[in-house]
Design an enzyme around this catalytic site. Structure first.
Site: not given
Length: 548
Positions: A240, A370
């Site tokens: 991320e 995710e």
């Protein structure tokens, strides 16, 4: 019911699940003190037969083994193991500041024992067996660089961290479970959020060269150590990333106002891949998009023949509250008002995601690293969250997408296994968990109802906005950013001495007993979630590589 009888319940449920999935080996005895099994465990059957631990590679939009047979990576992420998070492990604030507070309260040696035992119990061979019997083919392991390198001694590597990771790699290798190494917390922080072990809201990684140098060097060290380990499916090099937010979240640099910096990101990615390839030419390298793995619009086209790409696809119906299919009433400022969701909208959402578009355009594999649903919202909506997740995975499967859920194990939020509320750890922190909910310290859990403290924070944020008088400031985003700063970062850190005090004065035997609550056998399976995931995980993958 006596405590002894209550504590037998998760053990029975774990064994019942083992029987349901054929994991008869879990009924054996001989568990070491650290939660590791000594003997009597047989390797799980592999969906890939003799090729179960062969090196994987990219072939067009597929991932294949050495014989060209397609392999589908389906699994989960043991977040909270070698990278702790507040909502997963139950503590407030960031991991590195928590460790400092624990050392202050317990003493350095006892604090070190505390964290070592939590790690021992959180993810070990029992967990690998559980996942393989549920049908998983891969586990994505989030890593904090602090396990492998000390800020006080850069470029010198910590053998204890590698030894712990090596032990789990050996378990995975034995039972036929592929591993993706995920650097979840990088030197200097690649984003400004709690999950990169950031307690400052400041990101230094993208602007200070020494942090990038250390990042590249650490991946070179991983490559040197693991270049011959076929159990590793690949390297997810940076979780991320957020390349253009160095100062923390403000209404004008989050959500639709965020402006990516792909020039900066592409330079880092190209340098890293080049340096890894000098050492390791075989492992797949996974690259994530900017803005927390959502934005791929300016990412450089594939420049290596063994690259795959990872998008994170959290969706509104996975969080609620609200019925699915039906109307969802999200509480996140970024999500907006009430929304109607069904299977068709979920598929449109997936096809419109930039990660999907990028990988289709460049004919490379897509891995949704995710996504997930939560189960600590309204109790009567758990079925809605499961239906949303079921539809989402079905869409991934129909588009030949690899996937890993977030998260494998936690204190009762979204894990396949959750700590038993009657366990010693949960009983000890129960009042602190209540306070965390009341104070809104876990920024992730925006779906929870308002509280007086959260309402007061929102009022303060709005008063500040009105006095500032900038008509360009988004009122909802202002509340979101203010709440994150005051409640997650300030208040979360403020509560860390309270968490530490709960374990002060306890002996090592007492701490070990409490932390054994994290062991798989003491946890309670979320059976509905396990059933949904197993339905897809256990489906054989047909076909061979065509390069297309």
């Amino acid at each position: 019911m006596t405590r002894k009888a209550r504590n037998l319940k998760p053990r029975r449920e774990f064994l019942r699940l083992a029987a349901f999935t054929g994991a008869a080996a879990l009924t054996g005895v001989g568990v070491a003190a650290a939660g590791e099994r000594n003997t009597g465990v047989q390797a799980a059957d592999s969906h890939e037969g003799d090729d179960k631990m062969g090196f994987l590679r990219v072939s067009g939009r597929h991932i294949v083994n050495a014989k060209g047979k397609q392999v589908r990576l389906r699994g989960t992420c043991p977040g909270g193991w070698m990278n702790m998070e507040d909502f997963i492990n139950g503590h407030p604030g960031a991991e590195h500041t928590l460790r400092a507070q624990m050392a202050e309260a317990l003493g350095p040696a006892r604090a070190q024992f505390f964290f070592e035992r939590m790690l021992d119990y959180f993810f070990n061979e029992d967990d690998v067996i559980f996942l393989r019997k549920a049908g998983a083919s891969v586990v994505r392991i989030p890593l904090n660089y602090r396990h492998f390198e000390d800020d006080a001694a850069p470029f010198k590597y910590i053998e204890a961290g590698f030894a712990r990771l090596d032990k789990v790699l050996s378990h995975c290798e034995r039972h036929g479970l592929y591993v993706i190494l995920d650097l979840h917390s990088a030197q200097g922080w690649q984003n400004v959020h709690w999950h990169s072990d950031n307690a400052s809201r400041i990101s230094l990684f993208w602007e200070i060269a020494i942090y990038q140098d250390r990042f590249v060097a650490l991946w070179q060290e991983f490559a040197r150590r693991y270049m011959n380990r076929a159990v590793i499916a690949g390297y997810d090099v940076l979780n991320e990333p957020c390349a253009n937010n160095a100062i923390g979240d403000y209404p004008w640099n989050v959500g639709s106002h965020y402006r990516p910096d792909f020039d900066r990101m592409n330079v880092v990615y190209r340098r890293l891949v080049k340096e890894i390839r000098k050492i390791d030419s075989r492992h797949i390298i996974f690259l994530e998009g900017d803005d927390y793995a959502k934005d791929f619009s300016g990412l450089e086209k594939p420049f290596d023949d063994n690259l795959a790409y990872s998008s994170h696809n959290y969706t509104v119906p996975g969080f609620g509250p609200g019925r699915y299919p039906g109307t969802i009433h999200p509480r996140s400022a970024a999500a907006g008002g009430a929304q109607d969701w069904d299977l068709a909208k979920q598929e449109r959402n997936f096809l419109d995601a930039e990660g999907t578009i990028f990988t289709q355009q460049h004919n490379v594999p897509l891995w949704v690293g995710e996504f997930g649903s939560v189960f600590n919202g309204p109790a009567n909506e758990s079925g809605d969250r499961l239906r949303a997740l079921d539809d989402q995975i079905g869409i991934f499967e129909s588009h030949e997408t690899h996937w890993t859920t977030w998260n494998y194990k936690d204190v009762g939020v979204m894990g396949m296994l959750t700590l038993n509320p009657a366990s010693p750890y949960m009983e000890r922190i129960s009042d602190l968990l209540r306070k965390k909910v009341a104070l809104g310290t876990d920024d992730w859990m925006k779906w929870l109802p308002p509280t007086p403290v959260k309402d007061a924070t929102a009022q303060l944020a709005d008063q500040i906005r009105q006095v500032v008088g900038d008509s360009q400031l988004d009122a909802q985003l202002n509340v979101r950013c203010m709440s994150q700063t005051l409640l997650c970062f300030y208040t979360g850190t403020l509560m860390q001495p309270l968490y530490a005090s709960l374990f002060k004065g306890l002996s090592e035997n007492e701490l070990d007993h409490i932390l054994s609550s994290f062991s798989a056998k003491q946890c309670v399976p979320n059976q509905g979630l396990v059933d949904v995931l197993s339905k897809y995980m256990a489906t054989p993958v047909q076909g061979s590589s065509t390069g297309g």
